[in-house]
Design an enzyme around this catalytic site. Structure first.
Site, PDB file in Angstrom:
ATOM      1  N   ASP A 158      -7.223  -5.563  -3.654  1.00 42.05           N
ATOM      2  CA  ASP A 158      -7.621  -4.924  -2.397  1.00 42.05           C
ATOM      3  C   ASP A 158      -8.636  -3.791  -2.485  1.00 42.05           C
ATOM      4  O   ASP A 158      -9.213  -3.431  -1.465  1.00 42.05           O
ATOM      5  CB  ASP A 158      -6.357  -4.460  -1.639  1.00 42.05           C
TER       6      ASP A 158
ATOM      7  N   ASP B   2       0.848  -1.201   0.000  1.00 42.96           N
ATOM      8  CA  ASP B   2       0.000   0.000   0.000  1.00 42.96           C
ATOM      9  C   ASP B   2       0.880   1.246   0.000  1.00 42.96           C
ATOM     10  O   ASP B   2       1.692   1.416   0.912  1.00 42.96           O
ATOM     11  CB  ASP B   2      -0.869   0.027   1.264  1.00 42.96           C
TER      12      ASP B   2
ATOM     13  N   HIS C  59      -6.121   2.899  -2.787  1.00 41.96           N
ATOM     14  CA  HIS C  59      -7.348   2.460  -2.118  1.00 41.96           C
ATOM     15  C   HIS C  59      -7.347   2.671  -0.601  1.00 41.96           C
ATOM     16  O   HIS C  59      -8.292   2.224   0.060  1.00 41.96           O
ATOM     17  CB  HIS C  59      -7.648   1.000  -2.484  1.00 41.96           C
TER      18      HIS C  59
ATOM     19  N   ASP D 253       0.082  -8.688   2.539  1.00 42.18           N
ATOM     20  CA  ASP D 253       0.567  -7.315   2.649  1.00 42.18           C
ATOM     21  C   ASP D 253       2.059  -7.274   3.008  1.00 42.18           C
ATOM     22  O   ASP D 253       2.470  -7.903   3.992  1.00 42.18           O
ATOM     23  CB  ASP D 253      -0.207  -6.569   3.739  1.00 42.18           C
TER      24      ASP D 253
HETATM   25 ZN   LIG Z   1      -4.175  -2.433   0.140  1.00 37.34          ZN
END
Ligand SMILES: [Zn+2]
Length: 1127
Positions: A279, A167, A559, A415
């Protein structure tokens, strides 16, 4: 209806008579095709009607009418094309080409929508949403299989795809994640893949690749290049981030994808072909379309409602061709949906997480991560390999039952995985041992290996009954629920301050892109050909600023960015980056303006100078916009304002400026006065500000133009701008009263009396509480009651948070103990009604002008949810519109989609959908559209109602990993336009916005840019820059982006062929022709200085076709996007 058909036929005959012989011949040929229309694919209408003869006849009539309508449209298109041709008649070759294009743009190019095998709206009707316990696969069923289905010639082909989900900001900022984890992941990646050519990996986030690359030596860069070239490493999607699909505007989705793709092309020489979105919290059909237009061939999605997954799995429909609701098969995007709860290892090898977890070798004892099912993985050895391989294969085989082919996709990652080299060894060595065993066993009929998405996709294509036989599907995958009634509809609204900031940045970045491209294009023309321009030189530093703004905007599409689901300090970091990006875009705008208005071609400007102030700055994250006070004094009796219109259509808009005096005059550069008014500003409800006023005037600015206006102080009462009148309602002495100079007279409205406002285009009645009661348009009065309502959070273990909306029941109306004080400010240009309610300063403004601005009511809610706990505030409209169970919201501001209320089987929170730019409800006579300047959640919970969430403040985490509530609320100005339109016929085709709603959306997202001259007044500047561009309503220039993909700059043009519901007539007084077309003539869209040649390109410019003349009319069907490269 009967009358209308006749009228259409007469119109058609009339048009035919007017047109030349060749066109007549064309039309006759085409009309003869009508009887064969029965053999054409079924339309949506004919498909959904029952099989009775009467229905069929009616459906045939509708089809016939549709065909006639299409013919009529075509006649118009042909007429336009012929107009174009006649302009160019002296160039024989071009005439010939244009004729060919007219031939190309017939019904075969723009087919009617075809019905897909699966319609999500119908699927929702048929799913019981009963959530029974499915056993080990909790949300599914007990999968069984017959071993006989595999044999020596029908082996199960397992593609294990190692991945690491990174992320770009969530619990840590983008940079913090990079330094603490991602850098090591990428560095290990090149080392560990290089050790064994059988190892594979995929990578999605280009923003991280860029950071890593910037720190590497040539040797490591070359290693990465080689891994990509050999196919061991595949870059999937290739976006800057894995973008949110609910809140992100499609402009920004294309932008972030382009940013990633350009980087990949420049540094790795690669064009991604397969997309990976594991995701994002729900999936949008617009995303599928953008991927398709960027030449992606395969796409994978994951977060879909568990009941939808189950149904699709039962039907073996988890792989499908995702089709746009307004299109035929040409938009089909081959899509793979993952079947289970999550993308982590326990939920990807097969249905039983307690088994799959044993094959996540990061969870081997001693690594610090364990299996919640309390059975640990085992190191694979000669002793246990047989048993372990069979256990894993059983899961693979069960998972394979959910798909149609013998190719099986199995992700292996989570992740920020693979940050330690020991994890690489644990995963790759143990799996290699398992695969070696499986593949060597002749009784198992399996081939398992490490793979990329490309490997899986190629196998899928090669399978008998592969991709071509997959079902087609239309619709989207909102609103996502991962378990029980946990609907992820909270994030449609969470952190609205940042969501609004995103749209402000898009407005400036797009304006900067367009203006910079215009300045560069203009500069390179004529005598300046081939000369390096100052504008694009490193010295000017404008490219660096553009890149910075592009990257900040791209990053926020992540996101956990625009969704508002990151930690407080990460949101602030995104905010700081966006504010810097706005500053950078504004700098590019003011430099480009000076460059274009300078008398000399290619001037050498001072890169640090400020020639114009942009009238909108934010000192820090969380602050509201600050605007300049325009003062007048010695030698500064007149101030110069330059307006930039970034749209390719002339527009009539209002301009609001702060002035230090009330006695001013305003004119265009020729001295013509313009409609205007001056009104006071308030610092408290009944107290005006001294020495600062608001000047409002109405302007019309040509396409892509800069126009100068003059504001002067004047002592002449005749010349002065009219002053607005001010009245207060419900002032019972509770507020301090203070009037500013010029506004000493304050009126008082009688108690209990409604407030009526009338403008050129509409009239509206407001209650004595300052809230809308009814609107009258074209002689029809529609009761529309506006209220604010409040939701609480339900009690218990699972409560509302950044992601989830779990209300404690229906909303309660926000009430006040006594009647609130209302201000009514009214002048010749605008009437404004303002009321302070609990949590919201609500302002409704009606502008007295033509076009889309005068046809709507502007609503600004300054929402301040800065204290309290577990409160969610929504604005609700209740009307007598008989909308039944149906309402419409948009997908990424690109298209509208139908929603259906099913409160009997779905909870309230399932009815909230993302509203990225607009929503509407309608009946046979009236449509209510709400156009939004920021993404928010919206719903219609009763017939005639439409509501949109404004902000949410929540005291707890909702157990999705964020580990905090949402309590960092900032005062947020949510902006809307409300439209009430009469319908003249019944809408057909797919659901579409009205033209007025489309234009209102452009007006909100891409406002006129206000530049206040700050440079040396003695340096003469040209009063305007007006390139020769056609003013078009139907064709929207989405972006005009300078691209350095091939070192020298080129102009990348992206157009959107708008399509609107013609049952809602265009607003009067438009400055552009309200015509839909299926052709694009780039030579009339763009000024001639970009040159006469162009290349058609994919949406992110990675693929280019042959060079053609800009005079060629290009077929671009309604609703479609198209891209071109010039220069
Ligand atoms: Zn994510």
């Amino acid at each position: 209806m009967r009358k209308m058909r006749l009228r259409k036929i007469f119109a058609l005959v009339g048009a035919v008579t007017v047109l030349g012989g060749c066109v007549l011949l064309y039309l006759v040929l085409d009309l003869t095709l009508i009887p064969s229309a029965n053999h054409a694919p079924l339309t949506r209408e004919s498909h959904s009607s029952n099989t009775k003869w009467g229905k069929q006849f009616e459906s045939s009539l509708e089809k016939l009418e549709g065909d006639i309508k299409r013919n009529q449209n075509k006649v118009q298109e042909i007429k336009e094309a012929i107009d174009t041709i006649s302009e160019l008649v002296h160039i024989n070759t071009d005439l010939k080409d244009a004729e060919n294009e007219v031939q190309a743009a017939d019904d075969r190019t723009c087919p009617a929508p075809t019905v897909a095998d699966v319609l999500m709206l119908d699927l929702y009707n048929s799913i019981p949403f009963d959530n029974p316990d499915g056993g080990v696969w909790k949300q599914g069923w007990n999968i069984e299989y017959n071993k006989q289905q595999w044999g020596p010639k029908r082996k199960l082909k397992v593609f294990l795809i190692p991945h690491s989900h990174n992320d770009p900001g969530w619990l840590k900022t983008f940079e913090d994640y990079y330094h603490s984890q991602t850098k090591a992941i990428l560095t290990n990646l090149i080392a560990k893949l290089s050790e064994d050519s059988r190892r594979k990996f995929i990578w999605a986030e280009v923003s991280y690749l860029m950071l890593w690359w910037s720190e590497q030596n040539d040797q490591n860069k070359e290693k990465l290049r080689q891994l990509v070239q050999s196919g061991q490493l595949e870059i999937v999607t290739g976006g800057w981030v894995m973008n949110d699909e609910a809140n992100a505007h499609f402009w920004a989705v294309v932008q972030q994808l382009t940013e990633g793709h350009e980087w990949l092309m420049q540094h790795l020489g690669v064009r991604p072909k397969h997309a990976w979105a594991i995701d994002p919290f729900g999936h949008s059909a617009t995303e599928a379309y953008i991927l398709k237009k960027s030449r992606m061939e395969f796409s994978l999605i994951q977060r879909v409602h568990y009941s939808v997954k189950k149904r699709l799995a039962q039907d073996k429909g988890l792989e499908f061709r995702w089709r746009q609701g307004w299109s035929g098969p040409s938009t089909d995007m081959l899509t793979h949906m993952m079947p289970f709860y999550s993308y982590d290892v326990p939920h990807t090898c097969g249905p039983d997480p307690k088994v799959c977890c044993q094959f996540d070798f990061k969870r081997l004892p001693g690594y610090g991560v364990t299996c919640p099912w309390r059975i640990s993985p085992q190191q694979i050895t000669d002793d246990n390999v047989r048993q372990r391989a069979e256990l894993l294969l059983d899961q693979y085989r069960k998972k394979a039952q959910l798909y149609r082919t013998n190719a099986l996709l199995v992700p292996l990652g989570d992740d920020f995985r693979y940050d330690h080299s020991a994890e690489w060894d644990a995963q790759f060595n143990n799996y290699q041992a398992l695969f070696d065993h499986m593949n060597s066993r002749h009784d198992l009929y399996v081939e398992a290996k490490f793979a990329t998405l490309a490997d899986y996709f190629n196998a899928l294509k090669a399978e008998t009954g592969g991709e071509k036989n997959l079902p087609s599907l239309t619709g989207d995958f909102f609103t996502y629920a991962d378990r029980d009634d946990h609907y992820w509809s909270g994030y449609f609204t969470s952190r609205p301050y940042y969501k609004r900031l995103d749209r402000v940045l898009i407005g400036y970045l797009r304006a900067a892109e367009v203006l910079f491209s215009l300045a560069w294009g203009h500069g390179k023309s004529e005598d300046n050909k081939g000369v390096t321009q100052w504008l694009t030189s490193p010295h000017a530093g404008l490219r660096t600023k553009l890149d910075m703004a592009r990257q900040a905007n791209a990053l926020f599409q992540h996101h956990d960015g625009v969704t508002g689901t990151a930690k407080d300090h990460v949101m602030r970091d995104y905010g700081n980056k966006m504010i810097k990006a706005i500053d950078a875009a504004q700098h590019v705008i003011q430099m480009s303006t000076q460059y274009l208005l300078y008398h000399q071609l290619n001037p050498q400007l001072d890169p640090n100078d400020i020639y114009f102030h942009l009238d909108d700055t934010r000192p820090r994250t969380g602050a509201l916009s600050k605007r300049n006070k325009i003062t007048f004094g010695e030698g500064l009796a007149t101030r110069k304002i330059v307006l930039f219109n970034s749209l390719n259509r002339a527009r009539t808009e209002f301009v609001k400026l702060r002035v230090a005096q009330y006695n001013v005059k305003v004119s265009d550069y020729d001295g013509q006065s313009v409609p205007s008014q001056v009104q006071p500003l308030f610092d408290e409800m009944a107290s005006m500000v001294d020495g600062e006023y608001e000047l409002i005037f109405i302007v019309t600015v040509p396409p892509f133009s800069l126009s100068t206006y003059l504001i002067s102080w004047t002592s002449s009462v005749e010349e002065q701008v009219p002053l607005a009148s001010v009245s207060l309602a419900n002032h019972q002495g509770q507020h301090r009263l203070h009037s500013a100079e010029g506004f000493e007279q304050i009126g008082s409205l009688p108690e209990g009396q409604d407030i009526k406002v009338t403008s050129q285009q509409l009239s509206a009645v407001f209650s004595n509480h300052g809230l809308l009661r009814s609107v009258t348009v074209q002689g029809l009065t529609i009761p529309v009651k506006l209220e604010f309502v409040q939701y609480g959070a339900r009690k218990g273990g699972e409560r509302s948070g950044a992601y989830l909306f779990l209300p404690d029941g229906p909303a309660k109306i926000v009430t006040t103990r006594q009647a609130p004080l209302v201000r009514v400010i009214s002048g010749p240009v605008a009437t404004q009604i303002e009321v302070q309610l609990p949590f919201v300063l609500h302002t409704a403004t009606i502008y007295n002008c033509s076009g889309e601005v005068g046809g709507s009511i502007e609503i600004v809610n300054l929402v301040e949810l800065v204290d309290g706990n577990n409160i969610e505030i929504a604005m609700r409209f209740s009307s007598d519109i008989e909308s039944g169970d149906t309402y419409f919201t948009d997908l990424n501001a690109f298209q509208m989609i139908e929603r259906r209320r099913q409160l009997s089987k779905l909870p309230l929170q399932a009815h909230y959908f993302p509203m990225s730019s607009m929503g509407f409800i309608e009946d046979s006579g009236v449509r209510l559209s709400l156009v939004s300047g920021q993404p928010l959640g919206a719903a219609s919970l009763q017939t005639g109602q439409f509501e949109v969430m404004q902000d949410r403040r929540l005291g707890q985490d909702d157990n999705r990993g964020l580990n905090q509530g949402v309590q960092d609320n900032h005062p947020t100005p949510n902006v809307f336009r409300l439209l009430l339109e009469r319908k003249s016929c019944q809408s057909d085709h797919w659901p579409r916005a009205s033209l007025a709603a489309h234009l209102s959306h452009q007006s909100l997202l891409m406002p006129l840019v206000h530049l206040i001259a700050a440079g040396d007044p003695l340096v003469p500047l040209k009063p305007s820059f007006t390139p020769n561009s056609k003013s078009e309503c139907g064709l929207h220039v989405l972006n005009l982006r300078t691209s350095w993909l091939k070192v020298r700059p080129r102009a990348g043009l992206v157009v959107h062929q708008l399509s609107w519901d013609e049952c809602l007539p265009p607003p009067p007084g438009l400055q552009c022709a309200p015509e839909m077309s299926s052709l694009v003539n780039v030579s009339s869209v763009l000024p001639g200085f970009f040159g006469a040649k162009m290349k058609k390109a994919s949406l992110t410019f990675l693929h280019e076709a042959e060079e053609v003349s800009t005079l060629h009319a290009q077929p671009v069907c309604p609703n479609e996007l198209a891209a071109f490269l010039l220069g």
